[in-house]
Write a protein that holds these residues in place. Structure first.
Motif, PDB file in Angstrom:
ATOM      1  N   ARG A 241      48.415  67.614  81.973  1.00 36.32           N
ATOM      2  CA  ARG A 241      49.378  66.869  81.162  1.00 36.32           C
ATOM      3  C   ARG A 241      50.336  66.112  82.077  1.00 36.32           C
ATOM      4  N   PHE A 242      50.613  64.866  81.753  1.00 42.91           N
ATOM      5  CA  PHE A 242      51.644  64.102  82.451  1.00 42.91           C
ATOM      6  C   PHE A 242      52.263  63.132  81.463  1.00 42.91           C
ATOM      7  N   ALA A 243      53.601  63.081  81.471  1.00 34.03           N
ATOM      8  CA  ALA A 243      54.346  62.236  80.541  1.00 34.03           C
ATOM      9  C   ALA A 243      53.809  62.441  79.120  1.00 34.03           C
ATOM     10  N   ASN A 244      53.407  61.371  78.458  1.00 36.18           N
ATOM     11  CA  ASN A 244      52.911  61.472  77.085  1.00 36.18           C
ATOM     12  C   ASN A 244      51.396  61.342  77.005  1.00 36.18           C
ATOM     13  N   TRP A 245      50.717  61.830  78.051  1.00 38.43           N
ATOM     14  CA  TRP A 245      49.265  61.743  78.131  1.00 38.43           C
ATOM     15  C   TRP A 245      48.683  63.074  78.608  1.00 38.43           C
ATOM     16  N   PHE A 246      47.389  63.230  78.405  1.00 37.96           N
ATOM     17  CA  PHE A 246      46.653  64.344  79.001  1.00 37.96           C
ATOM     18  C   PHE A 246      45.440  63.755  79.699  1.00 37.96           C
ATOM     19  N   ALA A 247      45.405  63.898  81.021  1.00 36.68           N
ATOM     20  CA  ALA A 247      44.256  63.415  81.798  1.00 36.68           C
ATOM     21  C   ALA A 247      43.124  64.419  81.623  1.00 36.68           C
ATOM     22  N   PRO A 248      41.947  64.003  81.183  1.00 35.46           N
ATOM     23  CA  PRO A 248      40.906  64.967  80.797  1.00 35.46           C
ATOM     24  C   PRO A 248      40.241  65.662  81.974  1.00 35.46           C
ATOM     25  N   ASP A 249      39.520  66.691  81.628  1.00 38.29           N
ATOM     26  CA  ASP A 249      38.660  67.402  82.563  1.00 38.29           C
ATOM     27  C   ASP A 249      37.634  66.417  83.131  1.00 38.29           C
ATOM     28  N   ILE A 250      37.512  66.372  84.464  1.00 35.83           N
ATOM     29  CA  ILE A 250      36.500  65.495  85.074  1.00 35.83           C
ATOM     30  C   ILE A 250      35.514  66.292  85.914  1.00 35.83           C
ATOM     31  N   THR A 251      35.371  67.588  85.601  1.00 34.40           N
ATOM     32  CA  THR A 251      34.323  68.388  86.223  1.00 34.40           C
ATOM     33  C   THR A 251      33.024  68.170  85.438  1.00 34.40           C
ATOM     34  N   PRO A 252      31.885  68.681  85.936  1.00 36.62           N
ATOM     35  CA  PRO A 252      30.622  68.516  85.194  1.00 36.62           C
ATOM     36  C   PRO A 252      30.476  69.452  83.991  1.00 36.62           C
ATOM     37  N   SER A 253      31.562  69.781  83.318  1.00 35.72           N
ATOM     38  CA  SER A 253      31.502  70.551  82.078  1.00 35.72           C
ATOM     39  C   SER A 253      30.765  69.730  81.019  1.00 35.72           C
ATOM     40  N   GLN A 254      29.851  70.372  80.307  1.00 35.34           N
ATOM     41  CA  GLN A 254      29.064  69.656  79.316  1.00 35.34           C
ATOM     42  C   GLN A 254      29.884  69.243  78.104  1.00 35.34           C
ATOM     43  N   ARG A 255      30.881  70.039  77.722  1.00 36.28           N
ATOM     44  CA  ARG A 255      31.624  69.750  76.500  1.00 36.28           C
ATOM     45  C   ARG A 255      32.874  68.934  76.752  1.00 36.28           C
ATOM     46  N   THR A 256      33.654  69.293  77.765  1.00 40.82           N
ATOM     47  CA  THR A 256      34.940  68.632  77.967  1.00 40.82           C
ATOM     48  C   THR A 256      34.985  67.733  79.195  1.00 40.82           C
ATOM     49  N   GLY A 257      33.943  67.749  80.009  1.00 38.50           N
ATOM     50  CA  GLY A 257      33.961  66.980  81.237  1.00 38.50           C
ATOM     51  C   GLY A 257      32.926  65.871  81.259  1.00 38.50           C
TER      52      GLY A 257
ATOM     53  N   LYS B 251      48.532  70.631  64.871  1.00 36.27           N
ATOM     54  CA  LYS B 251      49.591  70.885  63.902  1.00 36.27           C
ATOM     55  C   LYS B 251      50.476  69.651  63.747  1.00 36.27           C
ATOM     56  N   PRO B 252      51.002  69.414  62.538  1.00 39.09           N
ATOM     57  CA  PRO B 252      51.893  68.263  62.333  1.00 39.09           C
ATOM     58  C   PRO B 252      53.089  68.263  63.275  1.00 39.09           C
ATOM     59  N   GLU B 253      53.577  69.459  63.664  1.00 40.86           N
ATOM     60  CA  GLU B 253      54.721  69.515  64.566  1.00 40.86           C
ATOM     61  C   GLU B 253      54.402  68.903  65.935  1.00 40.86           C
ATOM     62  N   GLN B 254      53.149  69.053  66.366  1.00 42.90           N
ATOM     63  CA  GLN B 254      52.735  68.441  67.632  1.00 42.90           C
ATOM     64  C   GLN B 254      52.817  66.919  67.535  1.00 42.90           C
ATOM     65  N   VAL B 255      52.381  66.387  66.403  1.00 43.31           N
ATOM     66  CA  VAL B 255      52.422  64.938  66.203  1.00 43.31           C
ATOM     67  C   VAL B 255      53.867  64.455  66.150  1.00 43.31           C
TER      68      VAL B 255
ATOM     69  N   ASP C 240      44.046  70.166  75.246  1.00 41.90           N
ATOM     70  CA  ASP C 240      45.301  69.520  74.888  1.00 41.90           C
ATOM     71  C   ASP C 240      44.972  68.204  74.192  1.00 41.90           C
ATOM     72  N   ALA C 241      45.456  68.042  72.961  1.00 40.05           N
ATOM     73  CA  ALA C 241      45.107  66.865  72.149  1.00 40.05           C
ATOM     74  C   ALA C 241      46.050  65.694  72.354  1.00 40.05           C
ATOM     75  N   THR C 242      46.936  65.757  73.346  1.00 44.62           N
ATOM     76  CA  THR C 242      47.982  64.740  73.498  1.00 44.62           C
ATOM     77  C   THR C 242      47.435  63.320  73.555  1.00 44.62           C
ATOM     78  N   THR C 243      46.422  63.079  74.376  1.00 42.93           N
ATOM     79  CA  THR C 243      45.918  61.712  74.531  1.00 42.93           C
ATOM     80  C   THR C 243      45.312  61.190  73.239  1.00 42.93           C
ATOM     81  N   VAL C 244      44.575  62.017  72.516  1.00 38.29           N
ATOM     82  CA  VAL C 244      43.993  61.596  71.236  1.00 38.29           C
ATOM     83  C   VAL C 244      45.103  61.214  70.266  1.00 38.29           C
ATOM     84  N   LEU C 245      46.149  62.027  70.205  1.00 36.59           N
ATOM     85  CA  LEU C 245      47.272  61.725  69.307  1.00 36.59           C
ATOM     86  C   LEU C 245      47.994  60.460  69.749  1.00 36.59           C
TER      87      LEU C 245
END
Length: 417
Positions: A171-187, A355-359, A298-303
């Motif tokens: 997480r940085f500022a109002n963004w989330f830099a994603p996983d960039i490992t060779p993970s099949q689901r999140t990377g 959750k709406p509170e996150q938004v 962390d859903a920050t970037t999508v939001l």
């Protein structure tokens, strides 16, 4: 990529003053032009090298690690001298500013010395003889000049990197830099090598499109690298251990009512571009089926995308800057939480409910960012010149009298007048 952080919108390149937000406050980037009074005009190659390697400026003061010297310490003297020689050729710009905007006690620079003892590992590491020359070149670029870990690695309460989770996303500022490992689901595990190279060169591939901070990295940096260097980066990243912990399925199913509401919003606001089956239009409108960025813990970037929109930066390989409009004016917190949860848990995707509170929290932060950026704005929001992108009509799903070139920036939705 120095120009991205060291240039305000519309200002002289490298003249500094761009806010770098940290959990401890805001630091303004330095003026890297050869201006004697406000830039690095009085630096020499030795003091520049010391700044990169030790985080100490010409006057002997500690620099804050918002300037990523913990990564630049790995840069060779030869490359440091080359960077300094280039910066001496850019036009000087006088830009006086109070860079340190940190609250007490973080504004006390000598405290950085203690931080360095904990987290700064000075020196250029030796190549790994067990690895290929291409792998070692990629490691040097990713770990040093590229400073990819600065965004893509989570941090502890002191702002130090969690090295055991390197490249797992951060997480940085109002963004989330994603996983960039060779993970099949999140990377990037589902990407072929050529697809990763295509992304680094153009900002697009069949899986995603770069926007926000990453779009600047591609536009100003990776798209301008040699083919050999881009391939070396891909080789290194694909060799990393995958973030296995993030591949574990979430046990809690999202609320049924939230999923039902999200499905309706998806059909109304999203399906026209991303398609009802979420396959999108590869290299133009990203598919959301199996989208790794969408499934981050962390859903920050999508939001952020839903609230402020998104915009690709043009590159030589992909000159058309496709954009996603902002929906902050159209959808309330519960609706954005619902559609994000639906997208994160449909078409084979699996991630935690939002959750709406996150938004609401992120909406407030983005609005504050808008105010700060507009107050300090020195020029136009974009270097684009197409007049037909201004004052979009009803078909754009955005407010009237706004500038489509602002999509994906803090200024999304603000008036052009």
């Amino acid at each position: 990529d120095c120009v991205a952080c060291h240039t305000q919108p519309g200002a002289m390149p490298f003249s500094g003053g761009r806010p770098v937000k940290t959990p401890f406050g805001t630091v303004l980037s330095a003026n890297l032009t050869p201006d004697d009074a406000t830039g690095i005009g009085r630096y020499d190659a030795d003091t520049f090298y010391r700044a990169l390697h030790e985080g100490i400026d010409r006057e002997g003061r500690h620099l804050y690690p918002a300037f990523p010297y913990p990564y630049y310490t790995r840069v060779t003297r030869e490359d440091s001298d080359a960077m300094f020689a280039y910066l001496r050729t850019v036009p000087p710009a006088q830009h006086a500013m109070e860079r340190n905007q940190l609250p007490f006690p973080f504004n006390i620079r000598p405290l950085v010395a203690a931080w360095n003892l904990l987290f700064l590992d000075k020196g250029t590491p030796a190549p790994d003889p067990a690895r290929s020359g291409e792998w070692n070149r990629g490691a040097y670029l990713v770990q040093g000049l590229g400073h990819c870990e600065a965004c893509h690695t989570p941090r502890n309460l002191l702002g130090g990197p969690k090295n055991s989770q390197a490249f797992h996303g951060g997480r940085f500022a109002n963004w989330f830099a994603p996983d960039i490992t060779p993970s099949q689901r999140t990377g990037i595990g589902a990407w072929q090598e050529d697809e990763l190279i295509q992304f680094l060169r153009t900002g697009r591939n069949a899986h995603t499109g770069a926007s926000g901070e990453m779009a600047e990295v591609v536009s100003f940096s990776t798209s301008r690298m040699t083919a050999d260097d881009v391939r070396a980066i891909a080789t290194y990243l694909r060799s990393l251990p995958p973030a296995q912990a993030q591949d574990e399925a979430h046990s809690a199913a999202p609320p049924e009512a939230q999923m039902k509401a999200g499905a309706a919003i998806w059909r109304d606001a999203c399906a026209a571009c991303h398609r009802e089956d979420a396959r999108g239009v590869p290299t133009a409108l990203p598919p959301l089926r199996g989208n790794a960025n969408l499934q981050q813990e962390d859903a920050t970037t999508v939001l952020h995308y839903i609230l402020a929109g998104a915009r690709h930066r043009p590159t030589d390989g992909a000159p058309t800057p496709f954009a996603m409009p902002a929906f902050d004016w159209k959808l309330d917190d519960a609706q954005i939480a619902a559609v994000a949860t639906y997208a994160r848990n449909s078409w084979g995707n699996q991630a935690g409910a939002v959750k709406p509170e996150q938004v609401a929290k992120l909406r407030k932060e983005v609005k504050e960012e808008v105010k700060e950026e507009l107050a300090g704005q020195t020029g136009t929001a974009s270097d684009a010149t197409a007049e037909d992108m201004k004052t979009p009509g009803s078909a754009t799903w955005s407010r009237a009298n706004t500038d489509s070139r602002d999509n994906g920036t803090p200024r999304a939705g603000t008036s052009v007048n």
